[in-house]
Scaffold this motif. Structure first.
Motif, PDB file in Angstrom:
ATOM      1  N   UNK A  21       0.808  -1.222   0.000  1.00  0.00           N
ATOM      2  CA  UNK A  21       0.000   0.000   0.000  1.00  0.00           C
ATOM      3  C   UNK A  21       0.843   1.274   0.000  1.00  0.00           C
ATOM      4  N   UNK A  22       2.177   1.148  -0.032  1.00  0.00           N
ATOM      5  CA  UNK A  22       3.080   2.294  -0.117  1.00  0.00           C
ATOM      6  C   UNK A  22       4.361   1.833  -0.790  1.00  0.00           C
ATOM      7  N   UNK A  23       4.962   2.691  -1.608  1.00  0.00           N
ATOM      8  CA  UNK A  23       6.199   2.293  -2.280  1.00  0.00           C
ATOM      9  C   UNK A  23       6.808   3.429  -3.072  1.00  0.00           C
ATOM     10  N   UNK A  24       7.849   3.091  -3.798  1.00  0.00           N
ATOM     11  CA  UNK A  24       8.606   4.047  -4.600  1.00  0.00           C
ATOM     12  C   UNK A  24       8.104   4.073  -6.036  1.00  0.00           C
ATOM     13  N   UNK A  25       8.217   5.233  -6.652  1.00  0.00           N
ATOM     14  CA  UNK A  25       7.959   5.326  -8.085  1.00  0.00           C
ATOM     15  C   UNK A  25       9.066   4.566  -8.811  1.00  0.00           C
ATOM     16  N   UNK A  26       8.876   4.333 -10.086  1.00  0.00           N
ATOM     17  CA  UNK A  26       9.856   3.579 -10.866  1.00  0.00           C
ATOM     18  C   UNK A  26      11.237   4.223 -10.841  1.00  0.00           C
ATOM     19  N   UNK A  27      11.298   5.564 -10.905  1.00  0.00           N
ATOM     20  CA  UNK A  27      12.590   6.253 -10.912  1.00  0.00           C
ATOM     21  C   UNK A  27      13.155   6.492  -9.507  1.00  0.00           C
ATOM     22  N   UNK A  28      12.386   6.184  -8.458  1.00  0.00           N
ATOM     23  CA  UNK A  28      12.869   6.340  -7.090  1.00  0.00           C
ATOM     24  C   UNK A  28      12.900   7.777  -6.600  1.00  0.00           C
ATOM     25  N   UNK A  29      12.246   8.688  -7.301  1.00  0.00           N
ATOM     26  CA  UNK A  29      12.271  10.106  -6.925  1.00  0.00           C
ATOM     27  C   UNK A  29      11.033  10.530  -6.147  1.00  0.00           C
ATOM     28  N   UNK A  30       9.977   9.724  -6.177  1.00  0.00           N
ATOM     29  CA  UNK A  30       8.761  10.012  -5.432  1.00  0.00           C
ATOM     30  C   UNK A  30       8.270   8.721  -4.789  1.00  0.00           C
ATOM     31  N   UNK A  31       7.339   8.872  -3.863  1.00  0.00           N
ATOM     32  CA  UNK A  31       6.703   7.689  -3.278  1.00  0.00           C
ATOM     33  C   UNK A  31       5.197   7.841  -3.401  1.00  0.00           C
ATOM     34  N   UNK A  32       4.509   6.716  -3.370  1.00  0.00           N
ATOM     35  CA  UNK A  32       3.062   6.696  -3.552  1.00  0.00           C
ATOM     36  C   UNK A  32       2.399   5.941  -2.415  1.00  0.00           C
ATOM     37  N   UNK A  33       1.142   6.261  -2.187  1.00  0.00           N
ATOM     38  CA  UNK A  33       0.299   5.546  -1.226  1.00  0.00           C
ATOM     39  C   UNK A  33      -0.937   5.109  -1.988  1.00  0.00           C
ATOM     40  N   UNK A  34      -1.191   3.814  -2.037  1.00  0.00           N
ATOM     41  CA  UNK A  34      -2.338   3.321  -2.797  1.00  0.00           C
ATOM     42  C   UNK A  34      -3.559   3.072  -1.921  1.00  0.00           C
ATOM     43  N   UNK A  35      -3.355   2.829  -0.639  1.00  0.00           N
ATOM     44  CA  UNK A  35      -4.470   2.515   0.241  1.00  0.00           C
ATOM     45  C   UNK A  35      -4.213   3.141   1.618  1.00  0.00           C
ATOM     46  N   UNK A  36      -4.591   4.425   1.792  1.00  0.00           N
ATOM     47  CA  UNK A  36      -4.325   5.110   3.065  1.00  0.00           C
ATOM     48  C   UNK A  36      -4.953   4.422   4.281  1.00  0.00           C
ATOM     49  N   UNK A  37      -6.132   3.838   4.119  1.00  0.00           N
ATOM     50  CA  UNK A  37      -6.791   3.182   5.255  1.00  0.00           C
ATOM     51  C   UNK A  37      -5.997   1.976   5.738  1.00  0.00           C
ATOM     52  N   UNK A  38      -5.573   1.143   4.820  1.00  0.00           N
ATOM     53  CA  UNK A  38      -4.778  -0.032   5.211  1.00  0.00           C
ATOM     54  C   UNK A  38      -3.408   0.382   5.725  1.00  0.00           C
ATOM     55  N   UNK A  39      -2.828   1.409   5.119  1.00  0.00           N
ATOM     56  CA  UNK A  39      -1.543   1.925   5.598  1.00  0.00           C
ATOM     57  C   UNK A  39      -1.671   2.349   7.059  1.00  0.00           C
ATOM     58  N   UNK A  40      -2.734   3.098   7.376  1.00  0.00           N
ATOM     59  CA  UNK A  40      -2.936   3.577   8.743  1.00  0.00           C
ATOM     60  C   UNK A  40      -3.170   2.423   9.714  1.00  0.00           C
ATOM     61  N   UNK A  41      -3.937   1.454   9.303  1.00  0.00           N
ATOM     62  CA  UNK A  41      -4.300   0.348  10.190  1.00  0.00           C
ATOM     63  C   UNK A  41      -3.144  -0.626  10.422  1.00  0.00           C
ATOM     64  N   UNK A  42      -2.412  -0.965   9.342  1.00  0.00           N
ATOM     65  CA  UNK A  42      -1.450  -2.071   9.424  1.00  0.00           C
ATOM     66  C   UNK A  42       0.021  -1.660   9.419  1.00  0.00           C
ATOM     67  N   UNK A  43       0.354  -0.540   8.791  1.00  0.00           N
ATOM     68  CA  UNK A  43       1.767  -0.226   8.561  1.00  0.00           C
ATOM     69  C   UNK A  43       2.278   0.923   9.441  1.00  0.00           C
TER      70      UNK A  43
END
Length: 99
Positions: A21-43
């Motif tokens: 639910x969170x990771x790096x962009x392909x070039x490693x210059x930005x990061x993304x969050x795909x599922x804020x709810x799961x990120x908050x609950x589990x990570x």
């Protein structure tokens, strides 16, 4: 005295850990969050003393991260996938003096 990781170092570790639910962009210059709810609950609780995505975003803004898109993509000039040591240098913005 033991080393206490900075916000930047902990956030870099979290983004780099391979969570889906969170990771790096392909070039490693930005990061993304795909599922804020799961990120908050589990990570987030594994890396920070809370389980709130809103609190994480406030911290990101307080440390001069920029939200690039409404799709939860974040950037900072000192936050790069291949430079974890650089993330340790990220500091909190100082409050503006009262007038």
């Amino acid at each position: 005295m033991p080393f206490v990781p900075t916000f930047g170092a902990r956030f870099h570790e979290m983004v780099s850990a391979g969570h889906d639910c969170i990771g790096w962009s392909e070039d490693g210059e930005t990061c993304w969050v795909s599922n804020p709810e799961r990120l908050a609950r589990d990570i987030i609780p594994k890396y920070f003393g809370h389980s709130s995505y809103a609190s994480l975003t406030r911290s990101l803004h307080a440390h001069s991260f920029n939200k690039i898109t409404s799709n939860n993509i974040w950037s900072h000039p000192s936050f790069r996938r291949d430079s974890p040591a650089l993330a340790k240098t990220i500091t909190r913005k100082r409050p503006r003096p009262a007038k």
